[in-house]
Design a protein around this motif. Sequence first.
Motif, short mmCIF file in Angstrom:
data_model
loop_
_atom_site.label_atom_id
_atom_site.label_comp_id
_atom_site.label_asym_id
_atom_site.label_seq_id
_atom_site.Cartn_x
_atom_site.Cartn_y
_atom_site.Cartn_z
N SER A 126 0.83 -1.20 0.00
CA SER A 126 0.00 0.00 0.00
C SER A 126 0.86 1.25 0.00
N SER A 127 0.21 2.39 -0.21
CA SER A 127 0.91 3.67 -0.30
C SER A 127 0.27 4.71 0.60
N ILE A 128 1.10 5.60 1.10
CA ILE A 128 0.64 6.78 1.83
C ILE A 128 1.07 7.98 1.00
N ILE A 129 0.10 8.77 0.56
CA ILE A 129 0.38 9.88 -0.34
C ILE A 129 -0.11 11.18 0.31
N GLY A 130 0.78 12.14 0.46
CA GLY A 130 0.39 13.44 0.99
C GLY A 130 0.01 14.37 -0.15
N VAL A 131 -1.03 15.17 0.04
CA VAL A 131 -1.46 16.12 -0.99
C VAL A 131 -1.64 17.51 -0.40
N THR A 132 -1.40 18.50 -1.23
CA THR A 132 -1.66 19.89 -0.87
C THR A 132 -1.95 20.66 -2.14
N LEU A 133 -2.84 21.61 -2.06
CA LEU A 133 -3.15 22.43 -3.23
C LEU A 133 -1.97 23.32 -3.63
N PHE A 134 -1.08 23.59 -2.68
CA PHE A 134 0.07 24.46 -2.98
C PHE A 134 0.98 23.84 -4.03
N ALA A 135 0.95 22.53 -4.18
CA ALA A 135 1.80 21.85 -5.17
C ALA A 135 1.12 21.73 -6.53
N THR A 136 -0.13 22.17 -6.62
CA THR A 136 -0.88 22.09 -7.87
C THR A 136 -0.37 23.12 -8.86
N THR A 137 -0.14 22.68 -10.11
CA THR A 137 0.30 23.62 -11.14
C THR A 137 -0.88 24.49 -11.57
N LYS A 138 -0.59 25.58 -12.24
CA LYS A 138 -1.64 26.47 -12.72
C LYS A 138 -2.57 25.73 -13.67
N GLU A 139 -2.00 24.90 -14.54
CA GLU A 139 -2.80 24.15 -15.50
C GLU A 139 -3.72 23.15 -14.80
N GLU A 140 -3.18 22.45 -13.80
CA GLU A 140 -3.99 21.50 -13.04
C GLU A 140 -5.12 22.23 -12.32
N PHE A 141 -4.77 23.35 -11.71
CA PHE A 141 -5.77 24.12 -10.98
C PHE A 141 -6.90 24.55 -11.92
N GLN A 143 -7.82 23.04 -14.70
CA GLN A 143 -8.58 21.84 -15.06
C GLN A 143 -9.57 21.49 -13.95
N TYR A 144 -9.10 21.49 -12.71
CA TYR A 144 -9.96 21.14 -11.58
C TYR A 144 -11.09 22.15 -11.45
N ALA A 145 -10.77 23.44 -11.59
CA ALA A 145 -11.79 24.48 -11.48
C ALA A 145 -12.87 24.31 -12.56
N ALA A 146 -12.45 24.00 -13.78
CA ALA A 146 -13.40 23.80 -14.88
C ALA A 146 -14.29 22.59 -14.60
N ALA A 147 -13.71 21.51 -14.11
CA ALA A 147 -14.49 20.31 -13.81
C ALA A 147 -15.48 20.57 -12.67
N LEU A 148 -15.03 21.28 -11.64
CA LEU A 148 -15.92 21.59 -10.52
C LEU A 148 -17.06 22.51 -10.96
N GLN A 149 -16.74 23.49 -11.78
CA GLN A 149 -17.77 24.39 -12.31
C GLN A 149 -18.80 23.61 -13.11
N ALA A 150 -18.33 22.70 -13.96
CA ALA A 150 -19.24 21.87 -14.74
C ALA A 150 -20.09 21.00 -13.82
N GLY A 151 -19.48 20.46 -12.78
CA GLY A 151 -20.22 19.64 -11.82
C GLY A 151 -21.35 20.41 -11.15
N MET A 152 -21.09 21.68 -10.82
CA MET A 152 -22.15 22.50 -10.21
C MET A 152 -23.23 22.82 -11.23
N GLU A 153 -22.83 23.10 -12.47
CA GLU A 153 -23.81 23.42 -13.51
C GLU A 153 -24.69 22.23 -13.84
N ILE A 154 -24.10 21.04 -13.92
CA ILE A 154 -24.85 19.83 -14.25
C ILE A 154 -25.64 19.32 -13.05
N GLY A 155 -25.11 19.54 -11.85
CA GLY A 155 -25.83 19.17 -10.65
C GLY A 155 -25.26 18.03 -9.84
#
Length: 191
Positions: A126-141, A143-155
Amino acid sequence: MHLLSSARVKAGESVLVHRVSGRVGLAACQIARAYGLKVLGTAGTEEGKVVLQNGAHEVFNHREVNYIDKIKTYVGEKGIDVIIEMLANVNLNKDLSLLSQGGRVIVVGNRGTIEINPRDTMTKESSIIGVTLFATTKEEFQQYAAALQAGMEIGWLKPVIGSQYPLEKVAQAHENIIHGSGATGKMILLL
């Protein structure tokens, strides 16, 4: 989105979201359901209903002494594929015992140290993976923002509003976050 992409999730896998009734947990629950995951969560008694309404298949009361045993009984020998951990210094040891073969713990929050036995990760690979938004690239951010916006629009993504405070009570809001036992949904400051 970042949490689940870091975990390399696949539709049909199981995910356990600790403290699922908070702002990050509820969003993770909704997104995990949209990904086709079997969603389990831990929360206090009162918050369980809100969690089920936001996509969890099952909720376990983390205030009960034997809640880990109940999770083990529910998932059986296979274990859990992904655990989203909000308080690693309390739960990481227990998380390792819940994982499936090749399972992943995604550490989102931590308030101290914890001692673990590395053998618990070795036996299940198994793996233990640490995450933080501070390590997110501008492009990834973006992409995530667009997907979340679409999720709210679609419901399929519906932000849950929790406590609301007038701006002049911002100090009280901060105290409640720091010293409270948890929150349901997103805290809002009103202008």
